[in-house]
Design a protein around this motif. Structure first.
Motif, PDB file in Angstrom:
ATOM      1  N   ASP A  32     -26.042 -97.103  53.564  1.00 38.10           N
ATOM      2  CA  ASP A  32     -25.976 -96.142  54.666  1.00 38.10           C
ATOM      3  C   ASP A  32     -27.239 -95.284  54.685  1.00 38.10           C
ATOM      4  O   ASP A  32     -28.057 -95.325  53.760  1.00 38.10           O
ATOM      5  CB  ASP A  32     -24.716 -95.278  54.569  1.00 38.10           C
ATOM      6  CG  ASP A  32     -24.646 -94.465  53.281  1.00 38.10           C
ATOM      7  OD1 ASP A  32     -25.690 -93.917  52.858  1.00 38.10           O
ATOM      8  OD2 ASP A  32     -23.557 -94.356  52.695  1.00 38.10           O
ATOM      9  N   GLU A  33     -27.401 -94.455  55.713  1.00 40.84           N
ATOM     10  CA  GLU A  33     -28.642 -93.703  55.896  1.00 40.84           C
ATOM     11  C   GLU A  33     -28.835 -92.607  54.853  1.00 40.84           C
ATOM     12  O   GLU A  33     -29.925 -92.063  54.724  1.00 40.84           O
ATOM     13  CB  GLU A  33     -28.676 -93.090  57.295  1.00 40.84           C
ATOM     14  CG  GLU A  33     -27.552 -92.115  57.582  1.00 40.84           C
ATOM     15  CD  GLU A  33     -27.617 -91.567  58.995  1.00 40.84           C
ATOM     16  OE1 GLU A  33     -26.944 -90.554  59.257  1.00 40.84           O
ATOM     17  OE2 GLU A  33     -28.347 -92.146  59.825  1.00 40.84           O
ATOM     18  N   GLU A  34     -27.800 -92.284  54.102  1.00 40.79           N
ATOM     19  CA  GLU A  34     -27.928 -91.298  53.029  1.00 40.79           C
ATOM     20  C   GLU A  34     -28.343 -91.941  51.706  1.00 40.79           C
ATOM     21  O   GLU A  34     -28.566 -91.249  50.708  1.00 40.79           O
ATOM     22  CB  GLU A  34     -26.595 -90.560  52.824  1.00 40.79           C
ATOM     23  CG  GLU A  34     -26.128 -89.781  54.037  1.00 40.79           C
ATOM     24  CD  GLU A  34     -27.125 -88.696  54.429  1.00 40.79           C
ATOM     25  OE1 GLU A  34     -27.651 -88.019  53.510  1.00 40.79           O
ATOM     26  OE2 GLU A  34     -27.386 -88.528  55.632  1.00 40.79           O
ATOM     27  N   SER A  35     -28.455 -93.264  51.713  1.00 41.68           N
ATOM     28  CA  SER A  35     -28.738 -93.972  50.459  1.00 41.68           C
ATOM     29  C   SER A  35     -30.008 -94.814  50.517  1.00 41.68           C
ATOM     30  O   SER A  35     -30.447 -95.324  49.483  1.00 41.68           O
ATOM     31  CB  SER A  35     -27.558 -94.901  50.111  1.00 41.68           C
ATOM     32  OG  SER A  35     -26.354 -94.181  50.034  1.00 41.68           O
ATOM     33  N   LEU A  36     -30.589 -94.953  51.701  1.00 39.59           N
ATOM     34  CA  LEU A  36     -31.748 -95.838  51.868  1.00 39.59           C
ATOM     35  C   LEU A  36     -32.892 -95.076  52.520  1.00 39.59           C
ATOM     36  O   LEU A  36     -32.713 -94.460  53.586  1.00 39.59           O
ATOM     37  CB  LEU A  36     -31.346 -97.040  52.734  1.00 39.59           C
ATOM     38  CG  LEU A  36     -32.443 -98.052  53.062  1.00 39.59           C
ATOM     39  CD1 LEU A  36     -32.926 -98.763  51.797  1.00 39.59           C
ATOM     40  CD2 LEU A  36     -31.934 -99.067  54.087  1.00 39.59           C
ATOM     41  N   PHE A  37     -34.088 -95.150  51.901  1.00 37.93           N
ATOM     42  CA  PHE A  37     -35.231 -94.378  52.397  1.00 37.93           C
ATOM     43  C   PHE A  37     -36.505 -95.208  52.267  1.00 37.93           C
ATOM     44  O   PHE A  37     -36.613 -96.078  51.405  1.00 37.93           O
ATOM     45  CB  PHE A  37     -35.371 -93.070  51.613  1.00 37.93           C
ATOM     46  CG  PHE A  37     -34.091 -92.289  51.540  1.00 37.93           C
ATOM     47  CD1 PHE A  37     -33.762 -91.379  52.537  1.00 37.93           C
ATOM     48  CD2 PHE A  37     -33.200 -92.490  50.490  1.00 37.93           C
ATOM     49  CE1 PHE A  37     -32.574 -90.669  52.480  1.00 37.93           C
ATOM     50  CE2 PHE A  37     -32.005 -91.787  50.419  1.00 37.93           C
ATOM     51  CZ  PHE A  37     -31.695 -90.876  51.421  1.00 37.93           C
ATOM     52  N   HIS A  38     -37.474 -94.881  53.121  1.00 42.45           N
ATOM     53  CA  HIS A  38     -38.731 -95.643  53.120  1.00 42.45           C
ATOM     54  C   HIS A  38     -39.908 -94.700  53.368  1.00 42.45           C
ATOM     55  O   HIS A  38     -39.864 -93.875  54.287  1.00 42.45           O
ATOM     56  CB  HIS A  38     -38.680 -96.718  54.219  1.00 42.45           C
ATOM     57  CG  HIS A  38     -39.872 -97.626  54.232  1.00 42.45           C
ATOM     58  ND1 HIS A  38     -40.367 -98.176  55.392  1.00 42.45           N
ATOM     59  CD2 HIS A  38     -40.681 -98.072  53.238  1.00 42.45           C
ATOM     60  CE1 HIS A  38     -41.415 -98.927  55.106  1.00 42.45           C
ATOM     61  NE2 HIS A  38     -41.623 -98.881  53.805  1.00 42.45           N
ATOM     62  N   PHE A  39     -40.952 -94.849  52.534  1.00 39.23           N
ATOM     63  CA  PHE A  39     -42.154 -94.032  52.666  1.00 39.23           C
ATOM     64  C   PHE A  39     -43.388 -94.928  52.751  1.00 39.23           C
ATOM     65  O   PHE A  39     -43.444 -95.982  52.124  1.00 39.23           O
ATOM     66  CB  PHE A  39     -42.298 -93.096  51.456  1.00 39.23           C
ATOM     67  CG  PHE A  39     -41.272 -92.007  51.404  1.00 39.23           C
ATOM     68  CD1 PHE A  39     -41.570 -90.727  51.861  1.00 39.23           C
ATOM     69  CD2 PHE A  39     -39.994 -92.260  50.919  1.00 39.23           C
ATOM     70  CE1 PHE A  39     -40.614 -89.724  51.819  1.00 39.23           C
ATOM     71  CE2 PHE A  39     -39.037 -91.274  50.873  1.00 39.23           C
ATOM     72  CZ  PHE A  39     -39.343 -89.997  51.330  1.00 39.23           C
ATOM     73  N   ILE A  40     -44.356 -94.484  53.527  1.00 41.99           N
ATOM     74  CA  ILE A  40     -45.649 -95.161  53.639  1.00 41.99           C
ATOM     75  C   ILE A  40     -46.739 -94.094  53.574  1.00 41.99           C
ATOM     76  O   ILE A  40     -46.561 -92.992  54.092  1.00 41.99           O
ATOM     77  CB  ILE A  40     -45.767 -95.953  54.959  1.00 41.99           C
ATOM     78  CG1 ILE A  40     -44.727 -97.071  55.011  1.00 41.99           C
ATOM     79  CG2 ILE A  40     -47.169 -96.544  55.136  1.00 41.99           C
ATOM     80  CD1 ILE A  40     -44.705 -97.840  56.329  1.00 41.99           C
ATOM     81  N   GLY A  41     -47.856 -94.444  52.943  1.00 42.51           N
ATOM     82  CA  GLY A  41     -48.990 -93.514  52.939  1.00 42.51           C
ATOM     83  C   GLY A  41     -49.058 -92.656  51.700  1.00 42.51           C
ATOM     84  O   GLY A  41     -48.882 -93.137  50.575  1.00 42.51           O
ATOM     85  N   ALA A  42     -49.325 -91.371  51.864  1.00 49.41           N
ATOM     86  CA  ALA A  42     -49.530 -90.449  50.736  1.00 49.41           C
ATOM     87  C   ALA A  42     -48.314 -90.422  49.810  1.00 49.41           C
ATOM     88  O   ALA A  42     -47.171 -90.522  50.256  1.00 49.41           O
ATOM     89  CB  ALA A  42     -49.823 -89.046  51.255  1.00 49.41           C
ATOM     90  N   LYS A  43     -48.578 -90.277  48.514  1.00 50.82           N
ATOM     91  CA  LYS A  43     -47.504 -90.300  47.522  1.00 50.82           C
ATOM     92  C   LYS A  43     -46.767 -88.953  47.442  1.00 50.82           C
ATOM     93  O   LYS A  43     -45.609 -88.906  47.020  1.00 50.82           O
ATOM     94  CB  LYS A  43     -48.074 -90.608  46.134  1.00 50.82           C
ATOM     95  CG  LYS A  43     -48.831 -91.911  46.015  1.00 50.82           C
ATOM     96  CD  LYS A  43     -47.906 -93.099  46.106  1.00 50.82           C
ATOM     97  CE  LYS A  43     -48.604 -94.388  45.708  1.00 50.82           C
ATOM     98  NZ  LYS A  43     -49.904 -94.608  46.331  1.00 50.82           N
TER      99      LYS A  43
END
Length: 462
Positions: free
Chosen positions: A415-426
């Motif tokens: 669900d949206e509270e358990s899955l995340f995605h980042f790109i770019g700066a750490k």
């Protein structure tokens, strides 16, 4: 400490100038990095991003007693003319490799070569432990496993070495052949065939061909130790005699296999068909590390060391830094750092293992891009999906553009509270993960080294 004279070096590298006046000068170490030179060193100026020849004065200042030289002698700094010995060659890299081959012949140790898509450094460390139970052993340090690092490893070998363990890495076809032809292994180990560098080979079959290059320099009666359940190798090992082949793996079809495995958070133990009455303990997690240990034990058996003698050393072996290590994290959490290397096979293996651990808090995974997968990158990143179970892992945090396809595929699972995605700066990723961590949480961080999730590890570590 090594021991070579200028005369020996000049003959080994095919010197094209007269070095007789310096022939008895002794060299006790070799390096291409002026910062690592000590008194009595041979300096090897290599051509790379910088031309090592430009640093000759610094080399002398730091202790170099002699230098290789591939330029005109007229290019030597004026202050060194007639005062400092140089050995002129056509190609300093080729000379370095020729010198390593000469020194290997002089010391005459048994040679164990190790390659594979994953696990070669761990297997190297385990093999060192196994063989140290009977022999004086020298091994590759860090990731010195290429056409420069391997000859340097040989040239750092103490004169009394009885076995040298050489890790052999590659990113292109033909590279392991060069290393094997130089090292001439008595024992060659292939840990596994995965997807690392598949961008340059097109398929796992292409990778298997490249790994089999380790047999190019294998001595006439040398032994190849390989995973017997890998079909891509089964079809290729027929180039060797049956007496030269030893297999390891999980099934009874192999020469060495486990009968039972007990995997815990900080250790793994197993028993083998060779000695069902003897428990082999490993101070590392992961059922996948059992295969690495089996390969190491088989190398010992091949060189005359019974399991009962080598197994106690395995229980104490030291793992090279950043290879699946537990660290203390912020907020009384525990971090499983495996951010040095990644391919789909290895990522699934560590996820499957991590998922089985019992803890008082959440299990969080931070997964970064796996690099050098070429046009198969999307498909191979998607394969990780089956090892991410929301019933066993509470939060999945992905980083990098290549992870986008996995992020989209997991939306129907997490669900949206358990899955995340980042790109770019750490920094946004680090700040977000910090807010997710509570006492008792386990955090797995895994990616290719080029993704630099090691910076995330350092930020979250106590």
């Amino acid at each position: 400490m090594i021991s070579l004279t200028v005369k020996e070096i000049a003959i080994a590298v095919g010197a094209i100038n007269d070095t007789n006046q310096w022939s008895d000068r002794e060299i006790t170490s070799v390096n291409f990095d002026t910062r690592k030179l000590v008194k009595g060193s041979l300096f090897v100026p290599l051509l790379g991003t910088n031309d090592g020849h430009h640093f000759i004065l610094k080399a002398v200042e730091n202790g170099a007693a002699v230098s290789l030289w591939s330029k005109s002698l007229n290019d030597l700094p004026l202050e060194l003319e007639q005062e400092f010995p140089v050995i002129q060659v056509n190609d300093t890299l080729k000379a370095l490799q020729d010198l390593a081959a000469f020194y290997l012949t002089k010391v005459a140790p048994k040679v164990v070569g190790i390659t594979g898509s994953n696990g070669k450094t761990t297997t190297k460390d385990m093999t060192d432990a196994v063989l140290s139970s009977q022999y004086r052993v020298h091994k590759t340090q860090g990731n010195f496993n290429n056409h420069i690092g391997l000859p340097i490893t040989i040239l750092e070998m103490p004169i009394e070495t009885e076995v040298v363990i050489l890790e052999m890495g590659m990113s292109r076809a033909g590279e392991i052949k060069v290393l094997s032809d130089l090292a001439k292994p008595d024992v060659a180990i292939i840990t596994m065939i995965g997807e690392s560098h598949i961008e340059f080979f097109g398929s796992r079959a292409g990778i298997a061909d490249a790994k089999m290059e380790i047999c190019s320099g294998l001595k006439e009666n040398g032994v190849l130790i390989y995973p017997g359940e890998e079909p891509l190798l089964q079809e290729k090992v027929t180039v060797l005699k049956e007496s030269q082949l030893k297999t390891f793996g999980t099934s009874p079809e192999n020469d060495l296999y486990p009968l039972e495995i007990d995997a815990q958070m900080n250790r793994t133990s197993f028993i083998t068909n060779e000695r069902p009455d003897l428990v082999v303990n490993l101070p590392v997690l992961g059922t996948y590390n059992v295969n690495n240990a089996l390969a190491a034990l088989m190398a010992g058996m091949t060189l005359g060391i019974p399991i009962e003698k080598s197994a106690p050393k395995l229980a104490q072996f030291q793992l090279t830094k950043n290879r699946t290590e537990w660290l203390k994290g912020i907020n009384e959490s525990s971090i499983l750092n495996d951010a040095y290397n990644a391919n789909p096979t290895a990522m699934r293996a560590v996820l499957d293992n991590f998922s089985t651990f019992t803890n008082t808090g959440k299990k969080i995974v931070v997964l970064g891009d796996m690099l050098e997968l070429g046009d198969q990158s999307s498909e191979l990143h998607l394969r990780v999906k089956d090892s991410l179970d929301p019933a066993r892992i509470e939060k999945v945090i992905l980083y990098g553009e290549q992870m986008t396809v996995l992020y989209e595929a997991l939306k129907g699972t997490f669900d949206e509270e358990s899955l995340f995605h980042f790109i770019g700066a750490k920094e946004p990723l680090i700040k977000f993960v910090e807010k997710q961590i509570n006492p008792g949480d386990y955090i797995l961080i895994k990616s290719s080294l080029g993704t630099d999730l090691l910076s995330v590890v350092r930020s979250l570590q106590v």
